[in-house]
Design an enzyme around this catalytic site. Structure first.
Site, mmCIF file in Angstrom:
data_model
loop_
_atom_site.group_PDB
_atom_site.id
_atom_site.type_symbol
_atom_site.label_atom_id
_atom_site.label_comp_id
_atom_site.label_asym_id
_atom_site.label_seq_id
_atom_site.Cartn_x
_atom_site.Cartn_y
_atom_site.Cartn_z
ATOM 1 C CG HIS A 108 -2.019 0.989 1.147
ATOM 2 N ND1 HIS A 108 -1.804 2.330 1.356
ATOM 3 C CD2 HIS A 108 -3.339 0.854 0.840
ATOM 4 C CE1 HIS A 108 -2.958 2.979 1.182
ATOM 5 N NE2 HIS A 108 -3.894 2.109 0.871
ATOM 6 C CD GLU A 157 -5.548 1.488 -3.020
ATOM 7 O OE1 GLU A 157 -6.710 1.370 -2.647
ATOM 8 O OE2 GLU A 157 -4.601 1.638 -2.243
HETATM 9 P P1 PGA Z 1 -9.913 5.553 0.505
HETATM 10 O O1 PGA Z 1 -8.647 4.578 0.681
HETATM 11 O O2 PGA Z 1 -11.052 4.709 0.002
HETATM 12 O O3 PGA Z 1 -10.167 6.085 1.886
HETATM 13 O O4 PGA Z 1 -9.523 6.596 -0.469
HETATM 14 C C1 PGA Z 1 -8.373 3.560 -0.233
HETATM 15 C C2 PGA Z 1 -7.115 2.857 0.155
HETATM 16 O O5 PGA Z 1 -6.167 3.509 0.617
HETATM 17 O O6 PGA Z 1 -7.011 1.612 0.022
#
Ligand code: PGA
Length: 231
Positions: A108, A157
């Protein structure tokens, strides 16, 4: 048939009591109605994964033991150690959680940024996950992010979309998903970053997107259940 994966990443949130309250509310919510309607929907199926802080996994697994096994819900963790069990203070090895969870989120952007996680370290964690029968979900931040060998599921992401209320353009996200499938032989691509009940369908209806990774909006049982239903 499209098989969607909807993953909730709780990050560093919730006490044991709060997790307990969440799960009871979640299982008693519209979620169960959604499950019944899913049985009639032949062109789409949905699986749910909740990834709480590791300390909460045993309690949630205990609660889920009593739930109808037809309910497609699994647990995951948000990280594992790059080492096997042994003298590694503060670490939780893949083999210690494998009986409780099915998935692990790795790489992440918050871990890359706050803990200086490198591609090399993430590769070791993917290896540990696979050795112990956990399914890694590797987060990639752009087309340039390297994907470790042994990865089948990624979550795209873009950093600016996380927690900002500024989700990526679905067409862009679909293009990146197609790139990883075609060029990197990834079989399953999730989108993550400011996913809400209002926008989830714009991602799950994309040809190359197989589900979503939800942060903030997965903390509330009602909102998370809504995302699942609308996905
Ligand atoms: P968010 O986070 O939905 O709060 O933007 C997503 C993530 O970091 O996996």
């Amino acid at each position: 048939m499209k098989k969607l994966l909807i993953v909730g990443n709780w990050k560093s949130h919730k006490s044991v009591e709060e997790a307990h309250t969440f799960m009871i509310a979640f299982l008693n919510s519209t979620f169960v109605n959604w499950l019944h309607s899913q049985e009639e929907n032949k062109d789409k199926s949905k699986r749910v994964v909740i990834c709480p802080p590791t300390i909460l996994v045993a309690e949630l697994a205990r609660l889920l033991e009593h739930v109808d096994s037809k309910i497609p819900i699994d647990l995951g963790v948000q990280d594992i150690s790059p080492f096997s069990i042994g003298p590694h203070t503060g670490e939780v090895a893949a083999s210690e959680v494998r009986g409780l969870v099915k998935y692990v989120i790795l790489g992440h952007s918050e871990r890359r940024r706050e803990f200086d996680e490198t591609d090399d370290l993430i590769s070791k964690k993917v290896e540990e996950a696979n050795k112990n029968g956990l399914i890694p979900i590797v987060c990639v931040q752009s087309k340039e992010t390297s994907v470790p060998d042994g990865t089948h599921i990624i979550a795209y992401e873009p950093v600016e979309a996380i927690g900002s209320g500024l989700p990526d353009d679905p067409v862009d996200a679909d293009t990146v998903a197609a790139f990883f499938k075609e060029e990197k032989s990834i079989s399953y691509v999730l989108y993550g970053g400011s996913v809400t009940p209002e926008n989830v369908q714009r991602y799950t209806s994309c040809q190359n997107i197989d589900g979503v990774l939800v942060g903030g909006a997965s903390l509330d049982p009602k909102i998370f259940a809504e995302i699942i239903q609308l996905a």
